[in-house]
Design a protein around this motif. Structure first.
Motif, PDB file in Angstrom:
ATOM      1  N   GLN A 278       0.809  -1.217   0.000  1.00  0.00           N
ATOM      2  CA  GLN A 278       0.000   0.000   0.000  1.00  0.00           C
ATOM      3  C   GLN A 278       0.848   1.275   0.000  1.00  0.00           C
ATOM      4  OE1 GLN A 278      -3.255   0.016   2.797  1.00  0.00           O
ATOM      5  NE2 GLN A 278      -3.504  -2.191   2.706  1.00  0.00           N
ATOM      6  N   GLN A 279       2.122   1.156  -0.235  1.00  0.00           N
ATOM      7  CA  GLN A 279       2.959   2.358  -0.250  1.00  0.00           C
ATOM      8  C   GLN A 279       2.570   3.227  -1.442  1.00  0.00           C
ATOM      9  OE1 GLN A 279       6.910   1.763   0.952  1.00  0.00           O
ATOM     10  NE2 GLN A 279       7.701   3.672   0.143  1.00  0.00           N
ATOM     11  N   SER A 297      11.575  -3.584  -8.764  1.00  0.00           N
ATOM     12  CA  SER A 297      10.807  -3.249  -7.563  1.00  0.00           C
ATOM     13  C   SER A 297       9.702  -4.253  -7.327  1.00  0.00           C
ATOM     14  CB  SER A 297      10.188  -1.849  -7.698  1.00  0.00           C
ATOM     15  OG  SER A 297       9.376  -1.546  -6.580  1.00  0.00           O
ATOM     16  N   THR A 298       9.353  -4.437  -6.060  1.00  0.00           N
ATOM     17  CA  THR A 298       8.142  -5.180  -5.738  1.00  0.00           C
ATOM     18  C   THR A 298       6.921  -4.355  -6.172  1.00  0.00           C
ATOM     19  OG1 THR A 298       8.335  -4.266  -3.504  1.00  0.00           O
ATOM     20  CG2 THR A 298       9.085  -6.527  -3.827  1.00  0.00           C
ATOM     21  N   ARG A 299       5.771  -4.993  -6.183  1.00  0.00           N
ATOM     22  CA  ARG A 299       4.578  -4.391  -6.780  1.00  0.00           C
ATOM     23  C   ARG A 299       3.779  -3.526  -5.793  1.00  0.00           C
ATOM     24  NH1 ARG A 299       2.771  -6.194 -11.604  1.00  0.00           N
ATOM     25  NH2 ARG A 299       3.941  -7.870 -12.612  1.00  0.00           N
ATOM     26  N   GLU A 304       4.021   0.329  -9.181  1.00  0.00           N
ATOM     27  CA  GLU A 304       3.212  -0.096 -10.329  1.00  0.00           C
ATOM     28  C   GLU A 304       2.923   1.082 -11.250  1.00  0.00           C
ATOM     29  OE1 GLU A 304       0.575  -3.936  -8.992  1.00  0.00           O
ATOM     30  OE2 GLU A 304      -0.165  -1.958  -8.394  1.00  0.00           O
ATOM     31  N   GLU A 305       2.704   2.239 -10.669  1.00  0.00           N
ATOM     32  CA  GLU A 305       2.386   3.416 -11.470  1.00  0.00           C
ATOM     33  C   GLU A 305       3.624   3.992 -12.147  1.00  0.00           C
ATOM     34  OE1 GLU A 305       0.282   7.660 -10.429  1.00  0.00           O
ATOM     35  OE2 GLU A 305      -0.643   5.819  -9.661  1.00  0.00           O
ATOM     36  N   LEU A 306       4.713   4.114 -11.397  1.00  0.00           N
ATOM     37  CA  LEU A 306       5.912   4.754 -11.939  1.00  0.00           C
ATOM     38  C   LEU A 306       6.634   3.863 -12.951  1.00  0.00           C
ATOM     39  CD1 LEU A 306       6.140   7.509 -10.603  1.00  0.00           C
ATOM     40  CD2 LEU A 306       8.317   6.802  -9.598  1.00  0.00           C
ATOM     41  N   LEU A 307       6.571   2.558 -12.752  1.00  0.00           N
ATOM     42  CA  LEU A 307       7.352   1.648 -13.603  1.00  0.00           C
ATOM     43  C   LEU A 307       6.517   1.025 -14.721  1.00  0.00           C
ATOM     44  CD1 LEU A 307       9.502  -0.164 -10.889  1.00  0.00           C
ATOM     45  CD2 LEU A 307       9.999   1.936 -12.158  1.00  0.00           C
ATOM     46  N   ALA A 308       5.310   1.529 -14.946  1.00  0.00           N
ATOM     47  CA  ALA A 308       4.473   1.010 -16.029  1.00  0.00           C
ATOM     48  C   ALA A 308       5.113   1.309 -17.385  1.00  0.00           C
ATOM     49  CB  ALA A 308       3.086   1.637 -15.948  1.00  0.00           C
ATOM     50  N   ARG A 311       9.087   0.925 -17.938  1.00  0.00           N
ATOM     51  CA  ARG A 311      10.079   1.800 -17.292  1.00  0.00           C
ATOM     52  C   ARG A 311      10.812   1.098 -16.158  1.00  0.00           C
ATOM     53  NH1 ARG A 311       5.736   5.360 -18.237  1.00  0.00           N
ATOM     54  NH2 ARG A 311       4.900   5.049 -16.121  1.00  0.00           N
ATOM     55  N   GLY A 312      10.466  -0.151 -15.875  1.00  0.00           N
ATOM     56  CA  GLY A 312      11.135  -0.907 -14.830  1.00  0.00           C
ATOM     57  C   GLY A 312      10.594  -2.315 -14.803  1.00  0.00           C
ATOM     58  N   VAL A 313      11.113  -3.124 -13.889  1.00  0.00           N
ATOM     59  CA  VAL A 313      10.713  -4.525 -13.752  1.00  0.00           C
ATOM     60  C   VAL A 313      10.017  -4.691 -12.398  1.00  0.00           C
ATOM     61  CG1 VAL A 313      11.485  -6.918 -13.638  1.00  0.00           C
ATOM     62  CG2 VAL A 313      12.649  -5.299 -15.157  1.00  0.00           C
ATOM     63  N   LEU A 314       8.824  -5.257 -12.419  1.00  0.00           N
ATOM     64  CA  LEU A 314       8.071  -5.498 -11.195  1.00  0.00           C
ATOM     65  C   LEU A 314       8.157  -6.982 -10.830  1.00  0.00           C
ATOM     66  CD1 LEU A 314       4.906  -3.345 -11.984  1.00  0.00           C
ATOM     67  CD2 LEU A 314       6.694  -2.813 -10.326  1.00  0.00           C
ATOM     68  N   VAL A 315       8.400  -7.257  -9.542  1.00  0.00           N
ATOM     69  CA  VAL A 315       8.545  -8.639  -9.068  1.00  0.00           C
ATOM     70  C   VAL A 315       7.603  -8.850  -7.887  1.00  0.00           C
ATOM     71  CG1 VAL A 315      10.934  -8.812  -9.835  1.00  0.00           C
ATOM     72  CG2 VAL A 315      10.434  -8.013  -7.506  1.00  0.00           C
ATOM     73  N   PRO A 316       7.263 -10.097  -7.573  1.00  0.00           N
ATOM     74  CA  PRO A 316       6.386 -10.369  -6.424  1.00  0.00           C
ATOM     75  C   PRO A 316       7.067  -9.988  -5.103  1.00  0.00           C
ATOM     76  CG  PRO A 316       6.510 -12.264  -7.907  1.00  0.00           C
ATOM     77  CD  PRO A 316       7.596 -11.325  -8.332  1.00  0.00           C
ATOM     78  N   PHE A 317       6.245  -9.840  -4.059  1.00  0.00           N
ATOM     79  CA  PHE A 317       6.760  -9.556  -2.730  1.00  0.00           C
ATOM     80  C   PHE A 317       7.454 -10.798  -2.158  1.00  0.00           C
ATOM     81  CE2 PHE A 317       3.244  -6.527  -3.198  1.00  0.00           C
ATOM     82  CZ  PHE A 317       3.869  -5.344  -2.847  1.00  0.00           C
ATOM     83  N   LYS A 318       8.521 -10.553  -1.394  1.00  0.00           N
ATOM     84  CA  LYS A 318       9.226 -11.598  -0.646  1.00  0.00           C
ATOM     85  C   LYS A 318       9.674 -12.741  -1.558  1.00  0.00           C
ATOM     86  CE  LYS A 318       6.528 -10.664   3.566  1.00  0.00           C
ATOM     87  NZ  LYS A 318       5.663 -11.248   4.635  1.00  0.00           N
TER      88      LYS A 318
END
Length: 746
Positions: A278-279, A297-299, A304-308, A311-318
């Motif tokens: 929720q950050q 970055s984690t999601r 999610e908004e900045l790296l759409a 612009r970046g790679v999103l990965v699952p938490f933990k």
């Protein structure tokens, strides 16, 4: 907000914003009120005042400072953890008091707030002319969860430095890094998820043996206070357990902006492995993207908004494996790596601090312009708990609960009506007076019209036509306990009837009140109590507002004014400008009556006596640090004796507020209105115990202030003292509004 050299993200943001605003071509004077956590910081000259985050009085003092300093606008950098009170509610006390437009930047917007967080946030939004957020997700939550209009929101991205013409090759060489440099920076805390990036390095180093993960940042001060360096030590041990201690570097430092630029320039890949989905914003992520770095970055929401859009790679938490795979994939595909850097740089082209400051300045300008046409009254910002935005009309639940088919019960046990003590005409006439104040404000709903009729019926039933006096006490079994009440009670009842005559819009109520008033006038010739004289003068003044030619009431006013003024001249001394040798209860009513009467009949000496005695009384009832401290009721205060400090009663605060409003109207001196507002704050917690008397959850008012505690019972007199003071102050402030200007008290 927080400010450097305090070590936190809010402090860095606020400092950068201040510097950027101060550097605008338009000349601006930007000062800072820094939130203080109990430590002493060597603040720069921009910090003109510190606020002790956990002391409510510090917020109120800061509000006074702001109002005296004539600032054009107030910008708030809001994060729940930096303000005191439940869910940061202390901040609301400051915001309710200031006269300038408020622009609030929300660094956190919760989708699922607690009840207290939601109530604080809603009032914060209501008090703000403009609300600034840094993501579309934040706008979505503000409109859907908190009901804020999109029209009041400005989307301004997180500011970033200008990273042009920076090279990190020297730093990389100094660190002895020959392969890819992977970076995370920011204050260390367990929610940053750095342990998963360290675990990922055990797999990254199998493919990229020269890769080094740099963890840049000091431990968060709050974590260090509670846990010491246990978290950092656990990360060091974790690196050793995975055998990557030589590939993980810890830089335990809160680096300067220039040093941070060097590290970002040197980095090949930036990682934010945060654990909180929720950050809503992240300064570190904005900086990394602005520096044109490939980001993993984690999601969490902001990522999610900045790296759409690549612009970046999103990965699952933990998920250490996913982090490792992303690092390896980026370093094995140079074209994709460079494209990601270019997209990041292009996206952030409008996020440099000069551009962000210009947008903040536009938001501030909109707030100032909007403030000139919007009614902003102190009275609408005065409550104490998270649900205190209630005006007098909104706070009537307890009054209604205390009223039954007969009338208003005298006492309550906590907030529960206590039937054992029955009723009194004193409280029913106070309630009748309160409905008249609402009537004057055109706030008489059918329910309140019914209450006014109800209380007037009780007063009517209390009049004893055989002796021309009002009875006072009635048992719960509806039996009058006396043939006549005290002089004070008789005159106080006359006051409420005069208010019905002058303020009520209900013809039948006015006619009955007029008949009762005239019938009760003859008995006033027999009274001797100075307070009864004062109540009678206030009553006559109310009546003559609309019945100016009524000779018997004109004679009543002239006679009572002469007698009260004589009491003053007999008793007064140079060091004791008062009506008696003692101070007891409802003291300020004596001053109020002379001020009203002197002004009405054109007697300047009488008017001046009222003002002089009130000034002396208010000085006597002001504590050394400036808060209102009424004369205690444990004993009378006799000239030359010790002044009783407790028990402090709500009726004294109401009397002081009424008298100061009267003095303000008579003199046009804003000092008196400031004194009235200061006395009102006594109800809200600006008192000796820093505890509120008004209970926003019930709409009642606690019965008094003891040396060690608040009396938790919420009787009729106390509740009506708050309600009447609230209504009087609101009426006075409304009449002081100057069209097309910020509100100021005349």
């Amino acid at each position: 907000g927080n400010y450097l050299p305090r070590q936190c993200g809010i402090a860095t943001f606020t400092s950068d914003l201040v510097q950027a605003l101060s550097s605008q071509s338009r000349p601006l004077k930007v000062d800072v009120l820094a939130m203080n956590d109990g430590h002493s910081y060597p603040y720069p000259p921009q910090v003109v005042r510190e606020i002790d985050a956990n002391r409510l009085e510090s917020y109120l003092d800061a509000a006074d400072f702001l109002n005296r300093s004539s600032y054009d606008a107030l910008s708030i950098q809001h994060e729940y953890g930096i303000f005191g009170g439940e869910a940061g509610a202390h901040l609301l006390h400051l915001l309710r008091e200031v006269n300038m437009p408020i622009i609030t930047t929300l660094h956190t917007v919760l989708k699922e707030p607690s009840d207290s967080q939601k109530m604080v946030t809603i009032e914060l939004l209501q008090l703000s002319e403009r609300v600034v957020v840094m993501s579309e997700k934040a706008i979505e939550f503000l409109t859907s969860v908190y009901g804020l209009s999109r029209h009041n929101i400005d989307l301004i991205p997180h500011g970033i430095p200008d990273f042009e013409k920076l090279s990190g090759m020297n730093l990389k060489s100094d660190l002895g890094i020959k392969g890819p440099m992977i970076l995370t920076f920011g204050l260390l805390s367990p929610d940053k998820g750095i342990q998963y990036a360290i675990e990922a390095m055990s797999k990254v180093c199998q493919v990229l043996p020269d890769a080094v993960y740099v963890v840049l940042g000091a431990t968060h001060p709050n974590i260090r206070t509670n846990m010491g360096e246990a978290y950092r030590d656990s990360l060091v041990s974790l690196a050793e357990s995975f055998g990557v201690q030589d590939s993980v570097r810890f830089v335990d430092s809160f680096v300067s902006p220039d040093e941070l630029k060097e590290y970002l320039a040197a980095a090949d890949i930036y990682i934010t492995p945060y654990l909180n989905p929720q950050q809503i914003t992240s300064g570190t992520l904005a900086y990394a993207l602005g520096a044109g770095k490939a980001v993993i970055s984690t999601r969490y929401w902001y990522a999610e908004e900045l790296l759409a859009d690549g612009r970046g790679v999103l990965v699952p938490f933990k998920d250490a494996d996913s982090i490792a795979e992303a690092v390896i994939r980026l370093k094995s595909d140079d074209l994709a790596f460079r494209q990601m850097e270019v997209k990041a740089k292009q996206f952030c082209s409008q996020m440099t601090w000069p551009s962000v400051a210009a947008r903040y300045l536009a938001s501030i300008s909109r707030a100032v312009e909007g403030n000139s046409t919007r009614l902003r009254l102190l009275v609408n910002r005065r409550a104490t708990s998270v649900d205190e935005s209630k005006t007098a009309l909104d706070s009537m639940d307890h009054l209604v609960n205390m009223t039954d088919a007969t009338g208003l019960l005298q006492h309550a046990t906590y907030s529960v009506p206590n039937r054992n003590h029955g009723y009194c005409i004193d409280d029913n006439c106070r309630a009748l007076l309160f409905t008249c104040y609402l009537d004057q404000k055109s706030q008489l709903s059918p329910g309140i019209r019914s209450l006014q009729s109800h209380y007037l019926a009780f007063v009517n039933h209390g009049f004893n036509y055989e002796n021309g006096r009002f009875r006072n006490f009635m048992s719960y079994g509806r039996e009058w306990l006396e043939e006549q009440g005290s002089d004070d009670s008789h005159a106080r009842t006359l006051w409420s009837l005069g208010a019905v005559v002058s303020r009520s819009a209900i013809g039948g109520h006015c006619n009955l009140a007029r008949d009762l008033f005239i019938s009760a006038v003859p008995a006033m010739s027999e009274i001797k109590s100075p307070r009864a004289l004062a109540f009678g003068l206030i009553a006559a003044n109310e009546f003559l507002h609309v019945e100016a030619d009524t000779s018997e009431v004109q004679e009543l006013r002239a006679n009572l004014a002469k007698r009260l003024f004589r009491e003053y001249n007999i008793a007064r001394k140079d060091d004791w400008p008062w009506f008696e040798e003692v101070l007891s209860y409802d003291n300020a009513r004596l001053c109020q009556a002379l001020i009203i009467s002197g002004q009405a009949i054109g007697d300047d000496s009488m008017l001046q006596a009222g003002l002089t005695s009130l000034e002396w009384l208010m000085n006597l009832q002001t504590a050394q640090n400036g808060h209102f401290r009424p004369i205690g009721s444990n004993s009378t205060y006799r000239r030359g004796g010790n002044k009783p400090q407790f028990d402090q009663q709500p009726v004294e605060a109401w009397a002081a507020i009424s008298a100061c409003i009267t003095a303000s109207l008579a003199t046009k001196d804003e000092v008196w209105m400031s004194s009235a507002e200061n006395a009102f704050k006594w109800f809200l917690g600006r008192n000796d115990l820093e505890q509120p008397l008004f209970d926003a959850s019930t709409g009642g008012c606690r019965d008094g202030l003891h040396p060690d505690r608040v009396n938790e019972n919420q009787g009729a007199e106390s509740t009506l003292s708050y309600l009447c003071a609230s209504a009087e102050l609101e009426i006075a402030l409304r009449s002081a509004v100057v069209p097309n200007k910020s509100v100021r008290v005349l």
